[in-house]
Design a protein around this motif. Sequence first.
Motif, PDB file in Angstrom:
ATOM      1  N   UNK A   1      41.410 -16.593 -22.675  1.00  0.00           N
ATOM      2  CA  UNK A   1      41.976 -15.995 -21.463  1.00  0.00           C
ATOM      3  C   UNK A   1      41.907 -14.477 -21.522  1.00  0.00           C
ATOM      4  N   UNK A   2      42.255 -13.914 -22.666  1.00  0.00           N
ATOM      5  CA  UNK A   2      42.183 -12.460 -22.836  1.00  0.00           C
ATOM      6  C   UNK A   2      40.755 -11.959 -22.664  1.00  0.00           C
ATOM      7  N   UNK A   3      39.808 -12.646 -23.274  1.00  0.00           N
ATOM      8  CA  UNK A   3      38.407 -12.235 -23.191  1.00  0.00           C
ATOM      9  C   UNK A   3      37.873 -12.345 -21.758  1.00  0.00           C
ATOM     10  N   UNK A   4      38.225 -13.409 -21.064  1.00  0.00           N
ATOM     11  CA  UNK A   4      37.755 -13.593 -19.689  1.00  0.00           C
ATOM     12  C   UNK A   4      38.385 -12.542 -18.769  1.00  0.00           C
ATOM     13  N   UNK A   5      39.653 -12.251 -18.974  1.00  0.00           N
ATOM     14  CA  UNK A   5      40.304 -11.213 -18.164  1.00  0.00           C
ATOM     15  C   UNK A   5      39.689  -9.841 -18.417  1.00  0.00           C
ATOM     16  N   UNK A   6      39.320  -9.581 -19.653  1.00  0.00           N
ATOM     17  CA  UNK A   6      38.645  -8.321 -19.976  1.00  0.00           C
ATOM     18  C   UNK A   6      37.291  -8.257 -19.275  1.00  0.00           C
ATOM     19  N   UNK A   7      36.547  -9.345 -19.323  1.00  0.00           N
ATOM     20  CA  UNK A   7      35.250  -9.390 -18.637  1.00  0.00           C
ATOM     21  C   UNK A   7      35.424  -9.169 -17.136  1.00  0.00           C
ATOM     22  N   UNK A   8      36.482  -9.742 -16.570  1.00  0.00           N
ATOM     23  CA  UNK A   8      36.756  -9.546 -15.151  1.00  0.00           C
ATOM     24  C   UNK A   8      37.083  -8.088 -14.861  1.00  0.00           C
ATOM     25  N   UNK A   9      37.897  -7.482 -15.703  1.00  0.00           N
ATOM     26  CA  UNK A   9      38.295  -6.089 -15.461  1.00  0.00           C
ATOM     27  C   UNK A   9      37.118  -5.128 -15.623  1.00  0.00           C
ATOM     28  N   UNK A  10      36.122  -5.516 -16.420  1.00  0.00           N
ATOM     29  CA  UNK A  10      34.927  -4.693 -16.602  1.00  0.00           C
ATOM     30  C   UNK A  10      33.866  -4.956 -15.531  1.00  0.00           C
ATOM     31  N   UNK A  11      34.156  -5.895 -14.654  1.00  0.00           N
ATOM     32  CA  UNK A  11      33.223  -6.199 -13.577  1.00  0.00           C
ATOM     33  C   UNK A  11      32.113  -7.155 -13.972  1.00  0.00           C
ATOM     34  N   UNK A  12      32.245  -7.795 -15.121  1.00  0.00           N
ATOM     35  CA  UNK A  12      31.231  -8.750 -15.565  1.00  0.00           C
ATOM     36  C   UNK A  12      31.386 -10.101 -14.877  1.00  0.00           C
ATOM     37  N   UNK A  13      32.594 -10.400 -14.441  1.00  0.00           N
ATOM     38  CA  UNK A  13      32.907 -11.625 -13.699  1.00  0.00           C
ATOM     39  C   UNK A  13      33.728 -11.260 -12.474  1.00  0.00           C
ATOM     40  N   UNK A  14      33.568 -12.025 -11.421  1.00  0.00           N
ATOM     41  CA  UNK A  14      34.453 -11.853 -10.269  1.00  0.00           C
ATOM     42  C   UNK A  14      35.762 -12.574 -10.582  1.00  0.00           C
TER      43      UNK A  14
ATOM     44  N   UNK B   1      37.693 -19.900 -12.297  1.00  0.00           N
ATOM     45  CA  UNK B   1      36.993 -21.170 -12.449  1.00  0.00           C
ATOM     46  C   UNK B   1      36.603 -21.415 -13.908  1.00  0.00           C
ATOM     47  N   UNK B   2      36.124 -20.389 -14.579  1.00  0.00           N
ATOM     48  CA  UNK B   2      35.756 -20.509 -15.980  1.00  0.00           C
ATOM     49  C   UNK B   2      36.958 -20.895 -16.831  1.00  0.00           C
ATOM     50  N   UNK B   3      38.086 -20.237 -16.619  1.00  0.00           N
ATOM     51  CA  UNK B   3      39.293 -20.557 -17.391  1.00  0.00           C
ATOM     52  C   UNK B   3      39.753 -21.988 -17.135  1.00  0.00           C
ATOM     53  N   UNK B   4      39.723 -22.408 -15.881  1.00  0.00           N
ATOM     54  CA  UNK B   4      40.147 -23.774 -15.554  1.00  0.00           C
ATOM     55  C   UNK B   4      39.264 -24.797 -16.264  1.00  0.00           C
ATOM     56  N   UNK B   5      37.978 -24.562 -16.262  1.00  0.00           N
ATOM     57  CA  UNK B   5      37.058 -25.501 -16.917  1.00  0.00           C
ATOM     58  C   UNK B   5      37.225 -25.493 -18.433  1.00  0.00           C
TER      59      UNK B   5
END
Length: 50
Positions: free
Chosen positions: A13-26, A32-36
């Motif tokens: 979750x931390x890594x995905x949120x970081x990727x989101x904050x860096x603009x790597x993920x919407x 959706x990635x976290x849910x899966x």
Amino acid sequence: MAVWSGHLCRLITTEVRTARSLGLLTTAEAEQLLARLVLVIDQAVSPVKP
């Protein structure tokens, strides 16, 4: 859910949120990635029923 799987979910979750904050993920992609991933991790640690 095993203790280690809870730690793994928090780490991911931390890594995905970081990727989101860096603009790597919407935001939608991150959610959706976290849910899966949570489903996959839960299935991986659940006992197999015959």
